[in-house]
Design an enzyme around this catalytic site. Structure first.
Site, PDB file in Angstrom:
ATOM      1  CG  PHE A  11       7.253   1.671  -9.586  1.00 21.98           C
ATOM      2  CD1 PHE A  11       8.482   1.992 -10.138  1.00 21.98           C
ATOM      3  CD2 PHE A  11       6.420   0.876 -10.342  1.00 21.98           C
ATOM      4  CE1 PHE A  11       8.725   1.075 -11.504  1.00 21.98           C
ATOM      5  CE2 PHE A  11       6.620   0.218 -11.537  1.00 21.98           C
ATOM      6  CZ  PHE A  11       7.750   0.279 -12.076  1.00 21.98           C
ATOM      7  CG  ASN A  32      -0.356   8.863   2.367  1.00 21.98           C
ATOM      8  OD1 ASN A  32       0.437   8.219   1.549  1.00 21.98           O
ATOM      9  ND2 ASN A  32      -1.289   8.399   2.865  1.00 21.98           N
ATOM     10  CB  ALA A 114      -3.511   5.116 -11.987  1.00 17.12           C
ATOM     11  CE1 TYR A 145      -4.536  -1.251  -6.175  1.00 19.97           C
ATOM     12  CE2 TYR A 145      -4.825  -3.388  -7.657  1.00 19.97           C
ATOM     13  CZ  TYR A 145      -4.371  -1.936  -7.410  1.00 19.97           C
ATOM     14  OH  TYR A 145      -3.474  -1.378  -8.462  1.00 19.97           O
TER      15      TYR A 145
HETATM   16  P1  NAD Z   1       3.599   2.721  -5.294  1.00 21.38           P
HETATM   17  O1  NAD Z   1       3.043   2.036  -4.098  1.00 21.38           O
HETATM   18  O2  NAD Z   1       4.649   2.699  -5.505  1.00 21.38           O
HETATM   19  O3  NAD Z   1       3.006   4.225  -5.382  1.00 21.38           O
HETATM   20  C1  NAD Z   1       1.796   4.750  -4.708  1.00 21.38           C
HETATM   21  C2  NAD Z   1       1.925   5.993  -4.119  1.00 21.38           C
HETATM   22  O4  NAD Z   1       0.746   6.525  -3.650  1.00 21.38           O
HETATM   23  C3  NAD Z   1       2.897   6.015  -2.685  1.00 21.38           C
HETATM   24  O5  NAD Z   1       3.864   6.812  -3.032  1.00 21.38           O
HETATM   25  C4  NAD Z   1       2.067   6.352  -1.780  1.00 21.38           C
HETATM   26  O6  NAD Z   1       2.722   6.599  -0.633  1.00 21.38           O
HETATM   27  C5  NAD Z   1       1.045   7.061  -2.252  1.00 21.38           C
HETATM   28  N1  NAD Z   1      -0.396   7.061  -1.590  1.00 21.38           N
HETATM   29  C6  NAD Z   1      -1.084   6.036  -1.211  1.00 21.38           C
HETATM   30  N2  NAD Z   1      -1.960   6.404  -0.627  1.00 21.38           N
HETATM   31  C7  NAD Z   1      -2.062   7.897  -0.678  1.00 21.38           C
HETATM   32  C8  NAD Z   1      -2.956   8.677   0.168  1.00 21.38           C
HETATM   33  N3  NAD Z   1      -4.305   8.390   0.660  1.00 21.38           N
HETATM   34  N4  NAD Z   1      -2.787  10.202  -0.004  1.00 21.38           N
HETATM   35  C9  NAD Z   1      -1.735  10.436  -0.790  1.00 21.38           C
HETATM   36  N5  NAD Z   1      -0.795   9.501  -1.127  1.00 21.38           N
HETATM   37  C10 NAD Z   1      -0.991   8.199  -1.021  1.00 21.38           C
HETATM   38  O7  NAD Z   1       2.657   1.800  -6.329  1.00 21.38           O
HETATM   39  P2  NAD Z   1       2.629   2.068  -7.977  1.00 21.38           P
HETATM   40  O8  NAD Z   1       2.964   0.882  -8.510  1.00 21.38           O
HETATM   41  O9  NAD Z   1       3.412   3.304  -8.319  1.00 21.38           O
HETATM   42  O10 NAD Z   1       1.214   2.349  -8.555  1.00 21.38           O
HETATM   43  C11 NAD Z   1       0.719   3.766  -8.601  1.00 21.38           C
HETATM   44  C12 NAD Z   1      -0.846   3.543  -9.283  1.00 21.38           C
HETATM   45  O11 NAD Z   1      -0.863   2.710 -10.492  1.00 21.38           O
HETATM   46  C13 NAD Z   1      -1.824   2.958  -8.314  1.00 21.38           C
HETATM   47  O12 NAD Z   1      -2.684   3.624  -8.105  1.00 21.38           O
HETATM   48  C14 NAD Z   1      -1.934   1.626  -8.608  1.00 21.38           C
HETATM   49  O13 NAD Z   1      -3.365   1.125  -8.078  1.00 21.38           O
HETATM   50  C15 NAD Z   1      -1.877   1.839 -10.173  1.00 21.38           C
HETATM   51  N6  NAD Z   1      -1.353   0.693 -10.920  1.00 21.38           N
HETATM   52  C16 NAD Z   1       0.083   0.059 -10.714  1.00 21.38           C
HETATM   53  C17 NAD Z   1       0.209  -1.032 -11.265  1.00 21.38           C
HETATM   54  C18 NAD Z   1       1.805  -1.676 -11.336  1.00 21.38           C
HETATM   55  O14 NAD Z   1       1.871  -2.460 -12.026  1.00 21.38           O
HETATM   56  N7  NAD Z   1       2.636  -0.704 -10.927  1.00 21.38           N
HETATM   57  C19 NAD Z   1      -0.634  -1.876 -11.938  1.00 21.38           C
HETATM   58  C20 NAD Z   1      -1.913  -1.416 -11.833  1.00 21.38           C
HETATM   59  C21 NAD Z   1      -2.273  -0.262 -11.381  1.00 21.38           C
END
Ligand code: NAD
Ligand code: UDP
Length: 320
Positions: A11, A32, A114, A145
């Site tokens: 996302f 991945n 992030a 987490y």
């Molecule tokens: P998401 O799940 O949509 O995206 C995470 C992406 O990382 C996915 O495409 C997944 O396939 C990839 N991924 C996970 N493990 C992996 C690995 N070992 N190797 C390669 N790719 C890998 O989540 P998001 O909401 O887009 O979050 C993205 C980042 O932002 C994360 O680090 C999350 O902790 C952080 N974050 C998001 C929010 C939020 O509200 N969306 C809040 C706090 C922190």
């Protein structure tokens, strides 16, 4: 600039890649697809300065050519996802961050982590300034987490202090918008999908717990500014307008015009009771504050979920 974004098919990663591409930069994405998908990043192929490679960043990895930035976004982020993937979550926060930092060091690139409001756990200080150390249960279900991200922050600061890597840390607060996975289990996606389907909205606990929801465009703008700033310590990027989960349900019901009821479910373990960022640092240092408030953000998000629902229903009809 040429930047690497880990988690680029997720996302936030896909929105961040889009921002860098629109600013004229080159983006290498790795993912991945454990919680993201190729389709999510499909529109990015319209830019010839984008490429996406399948990689698990918890394994050592290397990228050919120069890099000016490494932005580490890979990690399951929805509680439902990280509870299903506890070991992968711990690994990508620890080993994945280590690998991404090592790559940034080798390339002389700026690194951005992030991180998350979850480093504050179930907070006892409200709202949460960056100086608050948090209240986390290390052995609770959410610990996989929270502690992975706390370790990632510690590792990032160590690479800065010990190796002189230019580092940035963003603490992201609940962000929503188009390209969230409809089934990711987060409250905004759940409520919108349930309302559109006419199903009951699943409220965990009595719905009095609070969150402060940030529209994705605002969040990405704050992260982009932080990346270009000189700030090395963590910065909260989120919308300080706080809502109860029950408020959110009402807004979703009003904006969708849905006749869905609400249905209570048990509150998950260690679910934070309140959450709201203190964004004084972001305001003063980055000149940033969110512009899009919750109701407007939900309006902007609805067409995406309506399309997803249609695509899903069309697929189901084809299978029948
Ligand atoms: P998401 O799940 O949509 O995206 C995470 C992406 O990382 C996915 O495409 C997944 O396939 C990839 N991924 C996970 N493990 C992996 C690995 N070992 N190797 C390669 N790719 C890998 O989540 P998001 O909401 O887009 O979050 C993205 C980042 O932002 C994360 O680090 C999350 O902790 C952080 N974050 C998001 C929010 C939020 O509200 N969306 C809040 C706090 C922190
Ligand atoms: N929540 C809810 N119903 C749902 C999903 C979540 O009431 O269908 C609640 C959850 O218990 C939490 C808040 O909404 O209090 C935000 O949950 P989410 O999973 O979006 O993210 P969190 O902030 O907990 O990481």
């Amino acid at each position: 600039m040429r930047v690497l974004i880990t988690g680029a098919a997720g996302f936030l990663g896909s929105h961040l890649a889009e921002r860098f591409l629109r600013e004229g930069h080159e983006v290498v994405g790795v993912d991945n697809f454990i919680t993201g998908s190729r389709e999510n990043a499909e529109f990015l192929y319209g830019f010839d300065r984008f490429r996406l490679t399948e990689r698990d960043v918890s394994q050592p990895f290397f990228i050919q050519g120069e890099l000016d930035g490494v932005l580490h976004f890979a990690s399951p982020a929805s509680p439902v996802d990280y509870l299903e993937l506890p070991i992968q979550t711990l690994k990508v926060g620890s080993l994945g961050t280590h690998n991404a930092l090592g790559l940034a060091m080798a390339k002389g690139a700026r690194f951005l982590l992030a991180s998350t409001s979850e480093v504050y756990g179930d907070p006892q200080v409200h709202p949460q300034p960056e100086t608050y150390w948090g209240h986390v249960n290390p052995i609770g279900l959410r610990g996989v987490y929270d502690e992975a991200k706390r370790f990632a922050e510690a590792m990032t600061m160590a690479y800065h202090r010990y190796h002189g890597v230019e580092t940035r840390i963003v603490r992201i607060f609940n962000t929503y918008g188009p390209r969230m996975r409809p089934g990711d289990g987060r409250v905004v996606s759940n409520f919108i999908m349930q309302a559109l389907r006419g199903e009951p909205l699943t409220i965990y606990g009595n719905g009095s717990q609070t969150r402060s929801f940030c529209y994705v465009e605002d969040e990405i703008d704050g992260i982009y500014r932080l990346f270009h700033s000189e700030r090395r310590e963590p910065v909260n990027i989120g919308n300080p307008n706080e809502f109860t989960v029950r408020d959110l349900a009402d807004i979703v019901l009003e904006e969708t015009g849905s006749g869905s009821k609400v249905e209570p479910f048990p509150l998950p373990e260690d679910d934070p009771k309140v959450r709201r960022p203190d964004i004084t640092v972001a305001r003063d240092l980055l000149g940033w504050e969110p512009r899009i408030q919750l109701r407007e953000g939900i309006r902007r998000t609805l067409p995406y979920f309506r399309d997803e629902l249609e695509r899903h229903d069309a697929r189901a009809r084809t299978i029948q």
